[in-house]
Design a protein around this motif. Structure first.
Motif, PDB file in Angstrom:
ATOM      1  N   UNK A 147      29.578 -14.005  14.489  1.00  0.00           N
ATOM      2  CA  UNK A 147      30.754 -13.798  15.341  1.00  0.00           C
ATOM      3  C   UNK A 147      30.324 -13.180  16.662  1.00  0.00           C
ATOM      4  N   UNK A 148      31.115 -13.438  17.676  1.00  0.00           N
ATOM      5  CA  UNK A 148      30.800 -12.962  19.022  1.00  0.00           C
ATOM      6  C   UNK A 148      31.973 -12.177  19.592  1.00  0.00           C
ATOM      7  N   UNK A 162      29.428  -0.700  14.047  1.00  0.00           N
ATOM      8  CA  UNK A 162      30.844  -0.396  13.843  1.00  0.00           C
ATOM      9  C   UNK A 162      31.747  -1.397  14.530  1.00  0.00           C
ATOM     10  N   UNK A 163      31.245  -2.035  15.567  1.00  0.00           N
ATOM     11  CA  UNK A 163      32.042  -3.068  16.224  1.00  0.00           C
ATOM     12  C   UNK A 163      32.228  -4.261  15.295  1.00  0.00           C
ATOM     13  N   UNK A 190      20.226  -6.590  31.840  1.00  0.00           N
ATOM     14  CA  UNK A 190      20.500  -7.328  33.077  1.00  0.00           C
ATOM     15  C   UNK A 190      21.544  -8.424  32.855  1.00  0.00           C
ATOM     16  N   UNK A 191      21.654  -8.915  31.614  1.00  0.00           N
ATOM     17  CA  UNK A 191      22.634  -9.965  31.302  1.00  0.00           C
ATOM     18  C   UNK A 191      23.859  -9.419  30.570  1.00  0.00           C
ATOM     19  N   UNK A 192      23.898  -8.070  30.397  1.00  0.00           N
ATOM     20  CA  UNK A 192      25.000  -7.444  29.661  1.00  0.00           C
ATOM     21  C   UNK A 192      25.140  -8.079  28.280  1.00  0.00           C
ATOM     22  N   UNK A 193      23.990  -8.235  27.620  1.00  0.00           N
ATOM     23  CA  UNK A 193      23.929  -8.968  26.355  1.00  0.00           C
ATOM     24  C   UNK A 193      23.342  -8.087  25.257  1.00  0.00           C
ATOM     25  N   UNK A 194      23.928  -8.154  24.088  1.00  0.00           N
ATOM     26  CA  UNK A 194      23.426  -7.394  22.944  1.00  0.00           C
ATOM     27  C   UNK A 194      23.668  -8.210  21.679  1.00  0.00           C
ATOM     28  N   UNK A 195      22.685  -8.227  20.788  1.00  0.00           N
ATOM     29  CA  UNK A 195      22.860  -8.952  19.528  1.00  0.00           C
ATOM     30  C   UNK A 195      22.258  -8.142  18.382  1.00  0.00           C
TER      31      UNK A 195
END
Length: 205
Positions: A147-148, A162-163, A190-195
């Motif tokens: 899920x994103x 927790x998200x 820099x890409x505001x990306x987290x996984x």
């Protein structure tokens, strides 16, 4: 009538206000009276619901229950305040950022003789009920839940796990207790990306 207040006016809080202002006919909601909502931001009124201060919400004897729809990190403190004030509490999932805090709050509610209810609304949807029927009686061999969402403020929402913890509850509800076998996190500022990628095992491996 059972007096209520909504605390927090994000997506969930606004939905609560809407449903309390327009209850479904012959539903239990018809016996609930919304006295107002509490927010750090100034709104005045929303859908004819008036904004009241936290102090008024805690001190008003006609308010019997609080619906807490704030960010994850503030749940614990807000629940504590309303239990101390002698109110029942319904809180959006997750209740707290640790199991210990959750158990402490449940113990407090029991001592006060109040209901503390954690609501995970996704488990009540028709889509989820159908999914549960489809996996009933089957053995899980392997599966993926992906899920994103937008990047959340960790100061308000807590650690990224927790998200996504509401989705993880799906898996436990469907397949029983799970054990974490590994977890990794990738960040690209820099890409505001987290996984976050997590592997679990069921009790039968």
């Amino acid at each position: 009538m059972f007096g209520t207040v909504v605390v927090g006016v994000g997506i969930a809080g606004l939905a609560r206000i809407r449903d309390l202002m327009n209850p479904m006919p012959s539903s239990p909601s018809e016996h609930l009276k919304l006295f107002g909502f509490v927010s750090r931001r100034t709104f005045g009124n929303i859908n004819e619901a008036k904004q009241i201060s936290l102090e008024d919400a805690l001190g008003n004897k006609d308010i019997h229950a609080a619906f807490i729809s704030t960010e994850n990190r503030s749940h614990e403190e807000t629940i504590r305040m309303f239990l101390e004030a002698g109110k029942h509490v319904l809180v959006e999932y997750p209740m707290a950022l640790s199991a210990k805090a959750a158990h402490d709050l449940w113990e407090m509610a029991e001592q006060k003789g109040k209901v503390l209810h954690v609501e995970h609304i996704e488990l009540l949807t028709e889509e989820y009920k159908q999914l549960k029927k489809e996996v009933a009686g089957k053995d899980l061999v392997k599966g993926t839940l992906h899920f994103t969402g937008s990047v959340l403020d960790e100061n308000k929402s807590g650690f990224p796990a927790f998200s996504g913890i509401a989705r993880l509850t799906w898996l436990i509800d469907l397949f029983g207790d799970l054990t974490v076998t590994s977890a990794t996190r990738e960040k690209q500022k820099d890409k505001n990306y987290s996984r976050m990628t997590v592997h679990f095992q069921t009790t039968n491996k």
